[in-house]
Scaffold this active site. Structure first.
Site, PDB file in Angstrom:
ATOM      1  N   ARG A 161       0.827  -1.228   0.000  1.00  0.00           N
ATOM      2  CA  ARG A 161       0.000   0.000   0.000  1.00  0.00           C
ATOM      3  C   ARG A 161       0.853   1.267   0.000  1.00  0.00           C
ATOM      4  O   ARG A 161       0.534   2.262   0.650  1.00  0.00           O
ATOM      5  CB  ARG A 161      -0.939   0.036   1.218  1.00  0.00           C
ATOM      6  CG  ARG A 161      -1.972  -1.054   1.232  1.00  0.00           C
ATOM      7  CD  ARG A 161      -2.935  -0.946   0.049  1.00  0.00           C
ATOM      8  NE  ARG A 161      -3.889  -2.039   0.105  1.00  0.00           N
ATOM      9  CZ  ARG A 161      -3.643  -3.255  -0.345  1.00  0.00           C
ATOM     10  NH1 ARG A 161      -2.484  -3.529  -0.935  1.00  0.00           N
ATOM     11  NH2 ARG A 161      -4.550  -4.197  -0.261  1.00  0.00           N
ATOM     12  N   SER A 230     -10.929  -0.422   3.215  1.00  0.00           N
ATOM     13  CA  SER A 230     -10.167  -0.550   4.474  1.00  0.00           C
ATOM     14  C   SER A 230      -9.695   0.818   4.920  1.00  0.00           C
ATOM     15  O   SER A 230      -9.032   1.524   4.151  1.00  0.00           O
ATOM     16  CB  SER A 230      -8.943  -1.436   4.268  1.00  0.00           C
ATOM     17  OG  SER A 230      -9.348  -2.692   3.812  1.00  0.00           O
ATOM     18  N   GLU A 327      -4.918   3.888   5.719  1.00  0.00           N
ATOM     19  CA  GLU A 327      -4.692   3.690   4.283  1.00  0.00           C
ATOM     20  C   GLU A 327      -5.336   4.874   3.547  1.00  0.00           C
ATOM     21  O   GLU A 327      -4.863   5.337   2.529  1.00  0.00           O
ATOM     22  CB  GLU A 327      -5.380   2.371   3.897  1.00  0.00           C
ATOM     23  CG  GLU A 327      -5.132   1.947   2.480  1.00  0.00           C
ATOM     24  CD  GLU A 327      -5.734   0.562   2.207  1.00  0.00           C
ATOM     25  OE1 GLU A 327      -5.535  -0.380   3.005  1.00  0.00           O
ATOM     26  OE2 GLU A 327      -6.409   0.439   1.184  1.00  0.00           O
TER      27      GLU A 327
HETATM   28  C1  LIG Z   1     -15.704  -0.377  -1.299  1.00  0.00           C
HETATM   29  C2  LIG Z   1     -14.224  -0.137  -1.495  1.00  0.00           C
HETATM   30  C3  LIG Z   1     -13.371  -1.208  -1.647  1.00  0.00           C
HETATM   31  C4  LIG Z   1     -11.995  -1.010  -1.841  1.00  0.00           C
HETATM   32  N1  LIG Z   1     -11.191  -2.096  -1.999  1.00  0.00           N
HETATM   33  C5  LIG Z   1      -9.859  -1.911  -2.200  1.00  0.00           C
HETATM   34  C6  LIG Z   1      -8.998  -3.047  -2.382  1.00  0.00           C
HETATM   35  O1  LIG Z   1      -9.448  -4.197  -2.396  1.00  0.00           O
HETATM   36  N2  LIG Z   1      -7.685  -2.821  -2.540  1.00  0.00           N
HETATM   37  C7  LIG Z   1      -7.152  -1.550  -2.552  1.00  0.00           C
HETATM   38  O2  LIG Z   1      -5.935  -1.422  -2.713  1.00  0.00           O
HETATM   39  N3  LIG Z   1      -7.945  -0.469  -2.385  1.00  0.00           N
HETATM   40  C8  LIG Z   1      -9.269  -0.615  -2.206  1.00  0.00           C
HETATM   41  N4  LIG Z   1     -10.083   0.480  -2.028  1.00  0.00           N
HETATM   42  C9  LIG Z   1      -9.481   1.829  -1.994  1.00  0.00           C
HETATM   43  C10 LIG Z   1      -9.537   2.589  -3.347  1.00  0.00           C
HETATM   44  O3  LIG Z   1     -10.520   2.056  -4.182  1.00  0.00           O
HETATM   45  C11 LIG Z   1      -8.201   2.553  -4.089  1.00  0.00           C
HETATM   46  O4  LIG Z   1      -7.187   3.119  -3.290  1.00  0.00           O
HETATM   47  C12 LIG Z   1      -8.256   3.319  -5.413  1.00  0.00           C
HETATM   48  O5  LIG Z   1      -7.072   3.099  -6.150  1.00  0.00           O
HETATM   49  C13 LIG Z   1      -8.475   4.820  -5.239  1.00  0.00           C
HETATM   50  O6  LIG Z   1      -8.774   5.353  -6.503  1.00  0.00           O
HETATM   51  P1  LIG Z   1      -9.483   6.749  -6.662  1.00  0.00           P
HETATM   52  O7  LIG Z   1      -9.504   7.081  -8.110  1.00  0.00           O
HETATM   53  O8  LIG Z   1     -10.798   6.735  -5.993  1.00  0.00           O
HETATM   54  O9  LIG Z   1      -8.482   7.697  -5.879  1.00  0.00           O
HETATM   55  P2  LIG Z   1      -8.877   9.010  -5.066  1.00  0.00           P
HETATM   56  O10 LIG Z   1      -9.485   8.631  -3.778  1.00  0.00           O
HETATM   57  O11 LIG Z   1      -9.621   9.943  -5.946  1.00  0.00           O
HETATM   58  O12 LIG Z   1      -7.427   9.618  -4.791  1.00  0.00           O
HETATM   59  C14 LIG Z   1      -6.575   8.993  -3.862  1.00  0.00           C
HETATM   60  C15 LIG Z   1      -5.293   9.850  -3.762  1.00  0.00           C
HETATM   61  O13 LIG Z   1      -4.588   9.826  -4.992  1.00  0.00           O
HETATM   62  C16 LIG Z   1      -4.485  11.138  -5.554  1.00  0.00           C
HETATM   63  N5  LIG Z   1      -4.684  10.993  -6.998  1.00  0.00           N
HETATM   64  C17 LIG Z   1      -5.719  10.361  -7.603  1.00  0.00           C
HETATM   65  N6  LIG Z   1      -5.527  10.328  -8.939  1.00  0.00           N
HETATM   66  C18 LIG Z   1      -4.361  10.965  -9.184  1.00  0.00           C
HETATM   67  C19 LIG Z   1      -3.617  11.243 -10.366  1.00  0.00           C
HETATM   68  N7  LIG Z   1      -4.031  10.880 -11.583  1.00  0.00           N
HETATM   69  N8  LIG Z   1      -2.441  11.917 -10.247  1.00  0.00           N
HETATM   70  C20 LIG Z   1      -1.989  12.310  -9.011  1.00  0.00           C
HETATM   71  N9  LIG Z   1      -2.664  12.064  -7.855  1.00  0.00           N
HETATM   72  C21 LIG Z   1      -3.827  11.400  -7.946  1.00  0.00           C
HETATM   73  C22 LIG Z   1      -5.541  11.972  -4.850  1.00  0.00           C
HETATM   74  O14 LIG Z   1      -5.163  13.340  -4.780  1.00  0.00           O
HETATM   75  C23 LIG Z   1      -5.585  11.321  -3.485  1.00  0.00           C
HETATM   76  O15 LIG Z   1      -4.558  11.812  -2.677  1.00  0.00           O
HETATM   77  C24 LIG Z   1     -11.467   0.310  -1.851  1.00  0.00           C
HETATM   78  C25 LIG Z   1     -12.339   1.410  -1.703  1.00  0.00           C
HETATM   79  C26 LIG Z   1     -13.716   1.183  -1.531  1.00  0.00           C
HETATM   80  C27 LIG Z   1     -14.640   2.360  -1.404  1.00  0.00           C
END
Ligand SMILES: Cc1cc2nc3c(=O)[nH]c(=O)nc-3n(C[C@H](O)[C@H](O)[C@H](O)COP(=O)(O)OP(=O)(O)OC[C@H]3O[C@@H](n4cnc5c(N)ncnc54)[C@H](O)[C@@H]3O)c2cc1C
Length: 344
Positions: A161, A230, A327
Site C-alpha cells: 500500500r 479498508s 490507508e
Molecule cells: C468499497 C471499497 C473497496 C476497496 N477495496 C480496495 C482493495 O481491495 N484494494 C485496494 O488497494 N484499495 C481498495 N479500495 C481503496 C480505493 O478504491 C483505491 O485506493 C483506489 O485506487 C483509489 O482510486 P481513486 O480514483 O478513488 O483515488 P482518489 O481517492 O480519488 O485519490 C486517492 C489519492 O490519490 C491522488 N490521486 C488520484 N488520482 C491521481 C492522479 N491521476 N495523479 C496524481 N494524484 C492522484 C488523490 O489526490 C488522493 O490523494 C477500496 C475502496 C472502496 C470504497
C-alpha cells in the site's frame, strides 16, 4: 459556502463538503492549464479520481481536478500483452475489458473502485495480487517544470500500500500507466477464500466472478453506505514485537514478509478490542468487516469518521502496543493532512 461546489457525490465516504472549483480534464494540456491557473492564484490543487481513498475533514479551499484522461492501447508479442492505459479510465472497467478480450491477469483486482491513475499511488492490492506485480511503468507530469517523466517499475518503489508517488502528489500528476501481462496464465488462488477453486480447471472469468461474490459479502457498496474500503493498513512489525504478541495471543493471524518482518491483520486487532459494529454518532465500524469505517446514513461529517478512527487507533495501541496507520488519505482545507497530526 456561497459559489462553492458540492463534493458529496465525488467521494465514496459521501462527506458533504465543498470546494472552490471543480474542473474535469480530458487531456494533459488541460490538466496543466488548470493546474497553472490555480497555482498562479496561490490556490491549492487536488487531483482526484473517484474519491474512494480519501476522507474530507472540511471544505476544500482550492481547485479539484478530476482526471479523466482516457485510452486503452494493447500490444502483444508471443509472451506478453502490454497495456497502456490513461489515468482517467475506471480501474474495474479496465479489468472487465481485459477479461472480455480474453486477456487474463487482472481478475484478482476486479471490483476495486477508483481510477487507473490512483492505482499505483497506494499499489492497490487484493486477494494475493498487487498492482506492482503487473505494472511496467507509470507516466507522470512534473507540474512545476511541465516535463513528462516515465517511472519504470524499479523506480516506483512499490511496497505494501505504498509507492514513491504516495508522498509526492503535490509535484506529480499521474497521466497513464503501463501494464505487462504474461500470456502463460497461472491463477493466483493462495488467498484462503479462493482455495476452493480448482487451480487446474478454473478460468480467469470464474475467478473474476468469484471475487465479485466475496467482495459483495464483505464490503459495503458506497452507493448505499459511505465508505472508503479498508480504513487502516495491516501493520507490519518487527519479528521481536511479533514474538512477544504471539506469546500472549497464540492464535493471532499473521503473514511473514520477505524482509523478515511480520504483517498482522488490523481487522483482527480491532475485533479483539471488541469494537466490531461499534457506532460513534453517524460513523460506525462495518459489522461484516472491522477494517471498514462507514458513514451509515451518509450524514456523518469527516471529523466524526476521523474521531472514530482515532478511538480505534488508541484502543488497539493500548491493548497491543501496535500503532495502526490509515490507508485512507485525510484532506483538509488546503490539501492532505499528515496522519501524524491526527494519530499521535
Ligand atoms: C468499497 C471499497 C473497496 C476497496 N477495496 C480496495 C482493495 O481491495 N484494494 C485496494 O488497494 N484499495 C481498495 N479500495 C481503496 C480505493 O478504491 C483505491 O485506493 C483506489 O485506487 C483509489 O482510486 P481513486 O480514483 O478513488 O483515488 P482518489 O481517492 O480519488 O485519490 C486517492 C489519492 O490519490 C491522488 N490521486 C488520484 N488520482 C491521481 C492522479 N491521476 N495523479 C496524481 N494524484 C492522484 C488523490 O489526490 C488522493 O490523494 C477500496 C475502496 C472502496 C470504497
Amino acid at each position: 459556502m456561497k459559489n462553492y461546489i458540492q463534493l458529496k457525490s465525488l467521494n465514496t465516504f459521501s462527506i458533504d463538503v465543498c470546494a472552490k472549483h471543480v474542473v474535469t480534464v480530458h487531456n494533459e494540456c488541460a490538466l496543466l492549464k488548470f493546474w497553472k491557473k490555480a497555482d498562479n492564484k496561490g490556490q491549492p490543487v487536488l487531483i482526484l479520481g473517484d474519491g474512494s481513498n480519501i476522507l474530507f475533514l472540511e471544505n476544500y479551499i482550492g481547485t479539484i481536478l478530476l482526471n479523466r484522461i482516457k485510452g486503452i492501447f494493447i500490444t502483444e508479442n508471443k509472451m506478453t500483452w502490454r497495456i497502456h492505459v490513461g489515468a482517467g479510465e475506471k480501474w474495474h472497467e479496465l479489468v472487465t475489458y481485459t477479461i472480455n478480450k480474453n486477456i487474463p491477469g487482472l481478475e484478482n483486482l476486479a471490483y476495486i473502485p477508483g481510477y487507473v491513475g490512483a492505482a499505483p499511488i497506494q499499489n492497490i492490492g487484493a486477494y494475493g495480487v498487487e498492482l506492482s506485480q503487473i505494472c511496467e511503468y507509470v507516466d507522470v507530469i512534473d507540474l512545476y517544470n511541465e516535463k513528462k517523466i516515465r517511472f519504470f517499475h524499479a523506480e516506483c518503489n512499490f511496497q505494501y500500500r505504498d509507492s514513491i508517488f504516495r508522498n509526492c502528489l503535490k509535484k506529480y500528476a499521474i497521466v497513464s500507466v503501463g501494464l505487462k501481462l504474461n500470456k502463460k496464465w497461472k491463477p493466483v488462488l493462495d488467498y484462503h477464500e479462493l482455495i476452493h477453486l480448482n487451480k487446474n480447471r478454473v478460468t480467469p472469468r470464474q475467478v473474476f466472478n468469484f471475487i465479485n461474490i466475496i467482495r459483495r459479502k464483505k464490503l459495503p457498496d458506497p452507493m448505499s453506505v459511505g465508505n472508503a474500503g479498508s480504513f487502516f493498513k495491516n501493520p507490519v512489525v518487527d519479528i521481536n514485537i511479533a514474538r512477544c504478541l504471539f506469546q500472549i495471543y497464540p492464535n493471532m493471524p499473521y503473514y511473514s514478509q520477505k524482509d523478515g518482518k511480520i504483517k498482522l491483520l488490523a481487522g483482527w486487532l480491532i475485533e479483539r478490542c471488541h469494537l466490531k459494529g461499534c457506532v460513534f454518532g453517524e460513523a460506525a465500524i462495518y459489522s461484516k468487516q472491522s477494517l471498514v469505517l462507514i458513514n451509515r446514513r451518509k450524514i456523518a461529517t469527516g471529523t466524526e469518521i476521523a474521531a472514530l478512527a482515532l478511538f480505534i487507533y488508541n484502543q488497539v495501541a493500548d491493548k497491543f502496543n501496535v500503532y495502526l496507520q490509515p490507508e485512507v488519505r485525510l484532506i483538509g482545507n488546503y490539501g492532505e493532512i499528515s496522519p501524524k497530526k491526527l494519530f499521535i
